[in-house]
Motif scaffolding. Structure first.
Motif, mmCIF file in Angstrom:
data_model
loop_
_atom_site.group_PDB
_atom_site.id
_atom_site.type_symbol
_atom_site.label_atom_id
_atom_site.label_comp_id
_atom_site.label_asym_id
_atom_site.label_seq_id
_atom_site.Cartn_x
_atom_site.Cartn_y
_atom_site.Cartn_z
ATOM 1 N N GLY A 141 -10.542 13.717 -0.357
ATOM 2 C CA GLY A 141 -9.296 13.534 -1.096
ATOM 3 C C GLY A 141 -8.068 13.851 -0.258
ATOM 4 O O GLY A 141 -6.933 13.726 -0.709
ATOM 5 N N GLN A 142 -8.271 14.284 0.987
ATOM 6 C CA GLN A 142 -7.140 14.598 1.872
ATOM 7 C C GLN A 142 -6.231 13.396 2.059
ATOM 8 O O GLN A 142 -6.711 12.269 2.220
ATOM 9 N N VAL A 143 -4.933 13.686 2.098
ATOM 10 C CA VAL A 143 -3.975 12.599 2.282
ATOM 11 C C VAL A 143 -4.036 12.087 3.728
ATOM 12 O O VAL A 143 -4.156 12.870 4.669
ATOM 13 N N VAL A 144 -3.979 10.798 3.861
ATOM 14 C CA VAL A 144 -3.923 10.169 5.181
ATOM 15 C C VAL A 144 -2.492 9.649 5.360
ATOM 16 O O VAL A 144 -2.011 8.865 4.527
ATOM 17 N N ALA A 145 -1.825 10.117 6.401
ATOM 18 C CA ALA A 145 -0.437 9.673 6.604
ATOM 19 C C ALA A 145 -0.415 8.192 6.994
ATOM 20 O O ALA A 145 -1.271 7.727 7.751
ATOM 21 N N LEU A 146 0.555 7.490 6.428
ATOM 22 C CA LEU A 146 0.689 6.050 6.697
ATOM 23 C C LEU A 146 1.981 5.806 7.443
ATOM 24 O O LEU A 146 3.009 6.378 7.103
ATOM 25 N N ARG A 147 1.932 4.975 8.439
ATOM 26 C CA ARG A 147 3.179 4.557 9.092
ATOM 27 C C ARG A 147 3.233 3.047 9.072
ATOM 28 O O ARG A 147 2.302 2.382 9.519
ATOM 29 N N THR A 148 4.316 2.564 8.509
ATOM 30 C CA THR A 148 4.473 1.116 8.477
ATOM 31 C C THR A 148 5.090 0.666 9.794
ATOM 32 O O THR A 148 6.134 1.169 10.203
ATOM 33 N N ILE A 199 0.865 -1.199 0.000
ATOM 34 C CA ILE A 199 0.000 0.000 0.000
ATOM 35 C C ILE A 199 0.894 1.240 0.000
ATOM 36 O O ILE A 199 1.758 1.412 0.858
ATOM 37 N N LYS A 200 0.634 2.114 -1.006
ATOM 38 C CA LYS A 200 1.505 3.288 -1.132
ATOM 39 C C LYS A 200 0.790 4.582 -0.748
ATOM 40 O O LYS A 200 1.405 5.510 -0.249
ATOM 41 N N THR A 201 -0.511 4.633 -1.078
ATOM 42 C CA THR A 201 -1.198 5.895 -0.798
ATOM 43 C C THR A 201 -2.478 5.648 -0.013
ATOM 44 O O THR A 201 -3.099 4.590 -0.111
ATOM 45 N N ASP A 228 6.165 -2.707 12.441
ATOM 46 C CA ASP A 228 6.806 -4.019 12.277
ATOM 47 C C ASP A 228 5.868 -5.003 11.611
ATOM 48 O O ASP A 228 6.198 -5.660 10.648
ATOM 49 N N ASP A 229 4.673 -5.067 12.153
ATOM 50 C CA ASP A 229 3.728 -6.042 11.600
ATOM 51 C C ASP A 229 2.357 -5.403 11.476
ATOM 52 O O ASP A 229 1.353 -5.950 11.914
ATOM 53 N N GLY A 230 2.340 -4.225 10.886
ATOM 54 C CA GLY A 230 1.058 -3.538 10.764
ATOM 55 C C GLY A 230 1.178 -2.232 10.012
ATOM 56 O O GLY A 230 2.263 -1.859 9.550
ATOM 57 N N LEU A 231 0.048 -1.583 9.888
ATOM 58 C CA LEU A 231 -0.010 -0.313 9.179
ATOM 59 C C LEU A 231 -0.838 0.631 10.044
ATOM 60 O O LEU A 231 -1.923 0.260 10.504
ATOM 61 N N LEU A 232 -0.319 1.838 10.247
ATOM 62 C CA LEU A 232 -1.034 2.785 11.101
ATOM 63 C C LEU A 232 -1.573 3.913 10.238
ATOM 64 O O LEU A 232 -0.825 4.545 9.491
ATOM 65 N N LEU A 233 -2.869 4.146 10.316
ATOM 66 C CA LEU A 233 -3.458 5.264 9.575
ATOM 67 C C LEU A 233 -3.551 6.461 10.514
ATOM 68 O O LEU A 233 -4.053 6.328 11.632
ATOM 69 N N GLU A 234 -3.085 7.603 10.027
ATOM 70 C CA GLU A 234 -3.240 8.834 10.810
ATOM 71 C C GLU A 234 -4.314 9.669 10.134
ATOM 72 O O GLU A 234 -4.096 10.247 9.068
ATOM 73 N N LEU A 235 -5.479 9.708 10.758
ATOM 74 C CA LEU A 235 -6.611 10.396 10.129
ATOM 75 C C LEU A 235 -6.424 11.905 10.245
ATOM 76 O O LEU A 235 -5.938 12.384 11.284
#
Ligand code: H79
Length: 439
Positions: free
Chosen positions: A406-413, A397-399, A415-422
């Motif tokens: 359409g606002q960008v949601v910051a992603l943090r990868t 997942i890149k975006t 160790d074993d997961g993906l964090l969405l910053e709303l």
């Protein structure tokens, strides 16, 4: 030489003829299980949202579709509701338009409920809307014409259990005993009656989306001759989808599996099966607590709750069939209408995340669900107050963007997961915060 050649020509001709006729026999054998055409199955799976309509003589007392059984009303008294059933305000165009505005793709209407009353002029019994009521018109015909005109598919609900027919015998263990029926009856003859009624429904109303059976649970061990009935339906209309609300794993010949007042497998209703098959799925529910019109029931779900159920159904790979129970005059309560309009407004903007999707890579959670279509993953956040939403690892997942803005949601990868910053500005009051993930 000539004789030998002639003999071999005869032999080959005979062989071909035999092979052909055995193929023909195979086509007409009743033990071969037919299924709905794949295009119809795909259509159903993509449709995602339909309207259920419970409507019959029980709408006259207005205490729900089980009134006959719940209040132990004998047939002789129950039949007196029919002369009072005169739904002059029934307007097929209005109902189909309402379904369309709500974003629904099909309508499933009760052709016959447990009280055995046929909502069309069935030739198999006079216990029907044309012979037994002052209305004398066929609402199913009006609905079928209008549905075809507006590009909505029409399904017929048909109750196998029947509290009125003399051949529905023996009765189930508990239900139908207060009807005051003479004991006895021939169940095989009842099945002939049912098949004859189904034949009417499948030959007189153009293309039908399918048949929604209910009530087989009344006597699950009776010889229902399901294959015969199912093959009959599939022969008459090869695209008709068959489903049966028997609360068990699907039987051969069924094309979809339904879950009453439940998400697939949840069995919060207590009588559904937890077995979820690989067939297309459908959840159904009511807007208040009643299927058939109940004037005493004001326990309405909110639009938000209904949208949440629709979204959670899609996230569980299921359609949502949402019920209305018109009154005895044929009107749709304003409480129902308003909610359907509001769901329609939401679907207008968010349909892309529901129609033709399948369940996404994250299985349903308490906070919400994921759906997926054309390489996009839609994260439906229904119940989450925090800024950060942790997901399991979703490689590639890149975006991520908010669907609405359409606002960008910051992603943090992790160790074993993906964090969405709303985004800060996102309101948790939204019915559904949708994040679109793309590879
Ligand atoms: O048409 C609507 C309802 O009238 C009908 N299905 C929906 C779509 C319906 N009939 N019964 N129920 C819903 C729920 C009740 C099921 C039960 Fe039972 C009947 C609980 C106890 C008796 C089935 C049979 C489960 C246990 C025995």
């Amino acid at each position: 030489m000539v004789i030998a050649r002639t003999l071999s020509v005869i032999a080959i001709t005979l062989f071909c003829w035999c092979a052909q006729s055995s193929r023909a026999n195979a086509e007409t054998r009743t033990d071969r299980v037919l299924q709905a055409r794949p295009e119809a199955v795909q259509w159903f799976q993509d449709a995602r949202f339909g309207m259920f309509i419970h409507w019959g003589v029980y709408s006259v007392p207005g205490r729900g579709e089980w009134v006959m059984e719940n209040e132990k009303i004998p047939i002789s008294a129950y039949e007196k509701f029919a002369p009072q059933f005169n739904p002059q305000a029934f307007d097929a165009k209005k109902i189909v338009s309402l379904a369309k505005r709500a974003g629904m793709r099909y309508i499933t209407i009760t052709s016959k409920h447990h009280d055995g009353f046929a909502m069309w002029p069935s030739k198999q019994s006079t216990w029907n809307i044309v012979d037994a009521t002052p209305y004398k018109k066929d609402p199913l015909q009006a609905l079928a014409n209008e549905a075809h005109r507006q590009g909505i598919k029409l399904f017929f609900y048909y109750s196998q259990m029947d509290w009125h027919h003399p051949d529905y015998w023996p009765l189930g263990e508990k239900r139908g005993h207060a009807a005051g029926r003479a004991p006895g009856g021939d169940f095989a003859r009842y099945l002939e009656y049912m098949n004859a009624q189904l034949t009417e429904l499948l030959t007189q109303y153009g293309e039908i989306g399918g048949i929604w059976f209910d009530g087989m649970w009344d006597k699950p061990d009776a010889d229902w001759q399901l294959q015969r009935t199912y093959n009959l339906i599939h022969r008459l209309q090869p695209s008709a989808m068959i489903g049966s609300n028997h609360h068990a794993a699907p039987f051969p010949g069924e094309d979809f599996q339904m879950f009453e007042k439940d998400l697939p497998g949840a069995n919060s209703a207590g009588f559904n099966t937890t077995h979820v098959s690989s067939l297309p799925r459908e959840s159904c529910d009511t807007i208040n607590d009643a299927w058939g019109y109940n004037k005493l029931d004001d326990h309405y779900k909110s639009t938000r709750q209904l949208i949440h159920f629709l979204v959670r159904s899609a996230g569980a790979n299921a359609n949502f069939l949402l019920n209305i129970g018109p009154t005895a005059t044929g009107e749709v309560q304003s409480e129902f209408e308003r909610r359907l309009e509001e769901i329609g407004q939401w679907m207008n903007q968010h349909g892309e995340t529901i129609y033709a999707t399948h369940a996404g890579p994250v299985s349903p959670r308490s906070w919400g669900v994921t759906t997926e279509r054309d390489g996009k993953i839609y994260v439906h956040i229904l119940d989450w107050k925090d800024r950060y939403l942790p997901l399991p690892a979703l490689p590639g997942i890149k975006t991520a963007r908010m669907f609405d803005t359409g606002q960008v949601v910051a992603l943090r990868t992790l160790d074993d997961g993906l964090l969405l910053e709303l985004p800060d500005s996102t309101s948790t009051e939204l019915v559904d915060q949708i994040v679109v993930l793309q590879r």
